[in-house]
Design an enzyme around this catalytic site. Structure first.
Site, PDB file in Angstrom:
ATOM      1  N   SER A  56      -9.327  12.054 -54.199  1.00 49.37           N
ATOM      2  CA  SER A  56     -10.521  12.517 -54.887  1.00 49.37           C
ATOM      3  C   SER A  56     -11.765  11.769 -54.418  1.00 49.37           C
ATOM      4  O   SER A  56     -12.863  12.297 -54.476  1.00 49.37           O
ATOM      5  CB  SER A  56     -10.349  12.345 -56.399  1.00 49.37           C
ATOM      6  OG  SER A  56      -9.899  11.036 -56.681  1.00 49.37           O
TER       7      SER A  56
ATOM      8  N   ASN B 121      -4.497   8.689 -46.682  1.00 50.92           N
ATOM      9  CA  ASN B 121      -4.464  10.072 -47.138  1.00 50.92           C
ATOM     10  C   ASN B 121      -5.893  10.566 -47.090  1.00 50.92           C
ATOM     11  O   ASN B 121      -6.763   9.967 -47.718  1.00 50.92           O
ATOM     12  CB  ASN B 121      -3.966  10.167 -48.586  1.00 50.92           C
ATOM     13  CG  ASN B 121      -2.569   9.602 -48.746  1.00 50.92           C
ATOM     14  OD1 ASN B 121      -1.752   9.668 -47.832  1.00 50.92           O
ATOM     15  ND2 ASN B 121      -2.290   9.037 -49.910  1.00 50.92           N
TER      16      ASN B 121
ATOM     17  N   GLU C 280      14.233   5.069 -38.346  1.00 56.98           N
ATOM     18  CA  GLU C 280      13.705   4.823 -36.993  1.00 56.98           C
ATOM     19  C   GLU C 280      14.187   3.474 -36.452  1.00 56.98           C
ATOM     20  O   GLU C 280      14.487   3.348 -35.265  1.00 56.98           O
ATOM     21  CB  GLU C 280      12.173   4.850 -37.000  1.00 56.98           C
ATOM     22  CG  GLU C 280      11.592   6.244 -37.118  1.00 56.98           C
ATOM     23  CD  GLU C 280      10.084   6.264 -36.879  1.00 56.98           C
ATOM     24  OE1 GLU C 280       9.488   5.204 -36.601  1.00 56.98           O
ATOM     25  OE2 GLU C 280       9.499   7.357 -36.977  1.00 56.98           O
TER      26      GLU C 280
ATOM     27  N   GLN D 154      -4.619   2.684 -47.364  1.00 55.22           N
ATOM     28  CA  GLN D 154      -3.883   1.810 -48.274  1.00 55.22           C
ATOM     29  C   GLN D 154      -2.785   1.071 -47.535  1.00 55.22           C
ATOM     30  O   GLN D 154      -2.344   1.496 -46.467  1.00 55.22           O
ATOM     31  CB  GLN D 154      -3.257   2.631 -49.399  1.00 55.22           C
ATOM     32  CG  GLN D 154      -4.258   3.346 -50.277  1.00 55.22           C
ATOM     33  CD  GLN D 154      -3.555   4.085 -51.413  1.00 55.22           C
ATOM     34  OE1 GLN D 154      -2.865   3.490 -52.239  1.00 55.22           O
ATOM     35  NE2 GLN D 154      -3.698   5.393 -51.428  1.00 55.22           N
TER      36      GLN D 154
ATOM     37  N   CYS E 109     -19.246   5.104 -57.082  1.00 56.14           N
ATOM     38  CA  CYS E 109     -18.054   4.973 -56.239  1.00 56.14           C
ATOM     39  C   CYS E 109     -17.481   3.562 -56.343  1.00 56.14           C
ATOM     40  O   CYS E 109     -18.196   2.576 -56.180  1.00 56.14           O
ATOM     41  CB  CYS E 109     -18.415   5.287 -54.783  1.00 56.14           C
ATOM     42  SG  CYS E 109     -17.084   4.897 -53.635  1.00 56.14           S
TER      43      CYS E 109
ATOM     44  N   HIS F 183     -20.413   5.564 -47.404  1.00 54.44           N
ATOM     45  CA  HIS F 183     -19.617   6.467 -48.231  1.00 54.44           C
ATOM     46  C   HIS F 183     -19.368   7.811 -47.543  1.00 54.44           C
ATOM     47  O   HIS F 183     -18.322   8.431 -47.739  1.00 54.44           O
ATOM     48  CB  HIS F 183     -20.363   6.693 -49.550  1.00 54.44           C
ATOM     49  CG  HIS F 183     -19.624   7.514 -50.544  1.00 54.44           C
ATOM     50  ND1 HIS F 183     -18.730   6.972 -51.444  1.00 54.44           N
ATOM     51  CD2 HIS F 183     -19.622   8.856 -50.769  1.00 54.44           C
ATOM     52  CE1 HIS F 183     -18.224   7.945 -52.189  1.00 54.44           C
ATOM     53  NE2 HIS F 183     -18.740   9.092 -51.816  1.00 54.44           N
TER      54      HIS F 183
ATOM     55  N   ASN G  50      -5.262  -3.398 -54.747  1.00 56.53           N
ATOM     56  CA  ASN G  50      -5.406  -2.127 -55.451  1.00 56.53           C
ATOM     57  C   ASN G  50      -5.466  -2.346 -56.966  1.00 56.53           C
ATOM     58  O   ASN G  50      -4.635  -3.050 -57.527  1.00 56.53           O
ATOM     59  CB  ASN G  50      -4.207  -1.226 -55.090  1.00 56.53           C
ATOM     60  CG  ASN G  50      -4.459   0.222 -55.425  1.00 56.53           C
ATOM     61  OD1 ASN G  50      -5.190   0.532 -56.360  1.00 56.53           O
ATOM     62  ND2 ASN G  50      -3.862   1.112 -54.654  1.00 56.53           N
TER      63      ASN G  50
ATOM     64  N   ARG H   2       6.829  33.769 -36.962  1.00 60.99           N
ATOM     65  CA  ARG H   2       6.516  33.961 -38.377  1.00 60.99           C
ATOM     66  C   ARG H   2       5.058  33.656 -38.715  1.00 60.99           C
ATOM     67  O   ARG H   2       4.590  33.946 -39.815  1.00 60.99           O
ATOM     68  CB  ARG H   2       7.408  33.064 -39.235  1.00 60.99           C
ATOM     69  CG  ARG H   2       8.857  33.473 -39.253  1.00 60.99           C
ATOM     70  CD  ARG H   2       9.740  32.304 -39.678  1.00 60.99           C
ATOM     71  NE  ARG H   2       9.159  31.542 -40.781  1.00 60.99           N
ATOM     72  CZ  ARG H   2       9.437  31.769 -42.055  1.00 60.99           C
ATOM     73  NH1 ARG H   2      10.266  32.721 -42.396  1.00 60.99           N
ATOM     74  NH2 ARG H   2       8.871  31.037 -42.987  1.00 60.99           N
TER      75      ARG H   2
ATOM     76  N   CYS I 164     -17.858   1.662 -52.747  1.00 60.37           N
ATOM     77  CA  CYS I 164     -19.131   1.357 -52.085  1.00 60.37           C
ATOM     78  C   CYS I 164     -19.493  -0.116 -52.291  1.00 60.37           C
ATOM     79  O   CYS I 164     -19.130  -0.728 -53.299  1.00 60.37           O
ATOM     80  CB  CYS I 164     -20.233   2.267 -52.627  1.00 60.37           C
ATOM     81  SG  CYS I 164     -20.320   3.867 -51.784  1.00 60.37           S
TER      82      CYS I 164
ATOM     83  N   LYS J  91       0.500  24.295 -45.069  1.00 64.43           N
ATOM     84  CA  LYS J  91       1.938  24.401 -44.864  1.00 64.43           C
ATOM     85  C   LYS J  91       2.601  24.061 -46.203  1.00 64.43           C
ATOM     86  O   LYS J  91       2.400  22.970 -46.736  1.00 64.43           O
ATOM     87  CB  LYS J  91       2.385  23.411 -43.781  1.00 64.43           C
ATOM     88  CG  LYS J  91       3.875  23.088 -43.759  1.00 64.43           C
ATOM     89  CD  LYS J  91       4.702  24.229 -43.204  1.00 64.43           C
ATOM     90  CE  LYS J  91       6.181  23.818 -43.129  1.00 64.43           C
ATOM     91  NZ  LYS J  91       7.045  24.974 -42.832  1.00 64.43           N
TER      92      LYS J  91
ATOM     93  N   HIS K 120     -14.834   8.329 -49.990  1.00 60.15           N
ATOM     94  CA  HIS K 120     -15.200   7.091 -49.275  1.00 60.15           C
ATOM     95  C   HIS K 120     -14.065   6.745 -48.307  1.00 60.15           C
ATOM     96  O   HIS K 120     -12.908   6.672 -48.716  1.00 60.15           O
ATOM     97  CB  HIS K 120     -15.420   5.945 -50.271  1.00 60.15           C
ATOM     98  CG  HIS K 120     -16.125   4.777 -49.653  1.00 60.15           C
ATOM     99  ND1 HIS K 120     -17.374   4.366 -50.043  1.00 60.15           N
ATOM    100  CD2 HIS K 120     -15.764   3.961 -48.630  1.00 60.15           C
ATOM    101  CE1 HIS K 120     -17.748   3.339 -49.295  1.00 60.15           C
ATOM    102  NE2 HIS K 120     -16.775   3.063 -48.429  1.00 60.15           N
TER     103      HIS K 120
HETATM  104 ZN   LIG Z   1       7.616   7.031 -36.540  1.00 56.02          ZN
HETATM  105 ZN   LIG Z   2     -18.349   4.962 -51.676  1.00 56.29          ZN
END
Ligand SMILES: [Zn+2]
Ligand SMILES: [Zn+2]
Length: 349
Positions: free
Chosen positions: A162, A154, A183, A169, A51, A114, A76, A27, A54, A311, A165
Site C-alpha cells: 500500500s 514486494n 536450492e 524487507q 508516510c 517517496h 520493522n 492458451r 519518508c 496470472k 515509498h
Molecule cells: Zn533461486
Molecule cells: Zn515516503
C-alpha cells in the site's frame, strides 16, 4: 502462435526446484472475462508527511526517521518474526508441532524520495543498496540463531503493497525458507556429483541458446529462464559463483546493479507503467553448513501476464503444486529484449 517444429505445449524441467513446468502457450489468447488488475500510475510528491518511510517522519513505534540521504534500514514496526516473539506457546495436539517465530525483521528504504522506484534510481545508488543488502546478510547471518537471511521487495498494489515509498524487507529467521532449502540441497548434490555449480550449468545453457538473455556485462547476466513459471520472470546473477553477496567485489556489485537496473527499466518500458513484481535475493543459508556450490542470484516475479491482467494461481499451482505457464519463455524474452534501455519517464523528460 505455433512455430514449425515447435510444440504448442510441453513440459520443462526446473532444475533448481526439481519440478516440471507445463508450458501451454496456445492458451494465452483464450477469451478472458474474469477480474482485471489495475495498476495506477499514482504520481506522488517527493516527500509525503503521512508516510512512515519518508525522512524526518514519525513511525508507529514512536521513533523518528533520520534525515537520511541514501539507503535507510530500521527494524520493522510490524514484524512477522522478531526477537520478542512469544516463547511460551500452546502445545498443539497430536503430531502437530510449533516453535517461536524468532528472528529479525527489517525494512530497507532505498531512497529518501517517496516518488521514485528502484528502476529509476541511478546505477550508483542501486550499487549502494546492493552493498547494504550484503552488509545486512553478513551482520544478521553471523547471529547464531539466524539460519537464513531472506531479502525481498514486494512492489505494487497488486502484490499487496500500500505504501509506494521505494523499500524492501529482510527476514532473518531461525529456519531456512523452503525454496532456498531445496536450492541448497540440489546445488550441493550437483556440486558433489559434477564438481561444478548447478547455476553455472544453467548460465551455460542459456548462453548456448541465447534467445532468452536480456543483458550481459563483464560479470553479470540477466535472463528469462527456459523453465520460467511466470510470463516475465527473470533471473539476475553474477557469472562467477558466489554463495552470497559477501564475497563479491565492488566491481561485481556494480555490474550486478547495472544488470538489475536494465531489467527493471525494460519491465517499466514494456507497457509504460510502473511494473509490479516480487524480487527476492537467493543467498546461501547461514546455518553453518558448507554451501560452496550455491550460486547467489536474484529472482524477479512480475504477477502480470498482460497489461492489467494477473496470472492467477489455481488448480495446477495451488491444487497440484506445479505451474502451468500460458506463455513461451522465448516469446516473452523477445518482447523484453525489444524495448528501450532508457526509462520511459527519462525519455519524456
Ligand atoms: Zn533461486
Ligand atoms: Zn515516503
Amino acid at each position: 502462435m505455433v512455430f514449425s517444429g515447435v510444440p504448442a505445449w510441453e513440459q520443462r524441467w526446473h532444475p533448481l526446484r526439481e519440478e516440471w513446468v507445463v508450458v501451454a502457450a496456445h492458451r494465452q489468447d483464450r477469451p478472458w472475462q474474469g477480474e482485471r488488475a489495475t495498476v495506477s500510475p499514482a504520481p506522488a510528491p517527493e516527500y509525503v508527511d503521512s508516510c512512515y518511510f519518508c525522512p524526518r517522519n514519525l513511525r508507529v513505534s514512536g521513533e523518528r526517521n533520520p534525515d537520511y540521504q541514501s539507503v535507510f534500514v530500521f527494524d520493522n514496526d510490524h514484524p512477522c518474526v522478531g526477537p520478542s516473539a512469544p516463547q511460551l506457546l500452546d502445545r498443539p495436539t497430536g503430531i502437530y508441532r510449533n516453535a517461536p517465530a524468532t528472528g529479525v525483521s527489517r525494512v530497507v528504504c532505498y531512497s529518501p524520495k517517496h516518488n521514485t522506484t528502484l528502476a529509476e534510481l541511478p546505477v550508483g545508488e542501486i550499487a549502494a543498496l546492493v552493498g547494504t543488502w550484503r552488509d545486512q546478510y553478513v551482520e544478521l547471518g553471523a547471529r547464531p540463531e539466524v539460519r537464513h537471511v531472506l531479502t525481498f521487495e514486494n512492489k505494487g498494489e497488486v502484490v499487496g503493497v500500500s505504501n509506494p515509498h521505494p523499500h524492501g524487507q529482510i527476514f532473518a529467521t531461525n529456519f531456512v525458507f523452503k525454496t532456498i532449502e531445496t536450492e541448497a540441497e540440489v546445488s550441493s548434490r550437483h556440486y558433489r556429483d559434477h564438481g561444478r555449480s548447478l547455476f553455472q550449468d544453467i548460465i551455460r545453457a542459456e548462453q548456448d541458446d541465447g534467445r532468452r538473455i536480456l543483458f550481459e556485462n563483464s560479470s553479470a547476466i540477466v535472463f528469462l529462464p527456459y523453465f520460467a513459471r511466470y510470463a516475465y520472470e527473470c533471473f539476475v546473477a553474477p557469472k562467477e559463483t558466489h554463495p552470497s553477496l559477501a564475497t563479491m567485489s565492488a566491481a561485481e556489485i556494480h555490474d550486478l546493479a547495472a544488470a538489475l537496473k536494465l531489467l527493471l527499466v525494460r519491465y517499466d518500458n514494456l507497457w509504460q507503467l510502473s511494473f509490479p513484481y516480487v524480487l527476492t535475493l537467493h543467498q546461501a543459508p547461514t546455518d553453518g553448513e558448507d554451501h560452496s556450490g550455491f550460486h547467489f542470484h536474484l529472482e524477479c516475479y512480475p504477477p502480470l501476464r498482460k497489461p492489467n491482467l494477473l496470472k492467477y494461481l489455481a488448480g495446477p499451482e495451488v491444487g497440484g503444486g506445479n505451474f502451468l505457464s500460458d506463455t513461451r519463455p522465448e516469446a516473452k524474452a523477445e518482447e523484453l529484449r525489444a524495448v528501450s534501455e532508457v526509462h520511459y519517464k527519462a525519455q519524456h523528460a
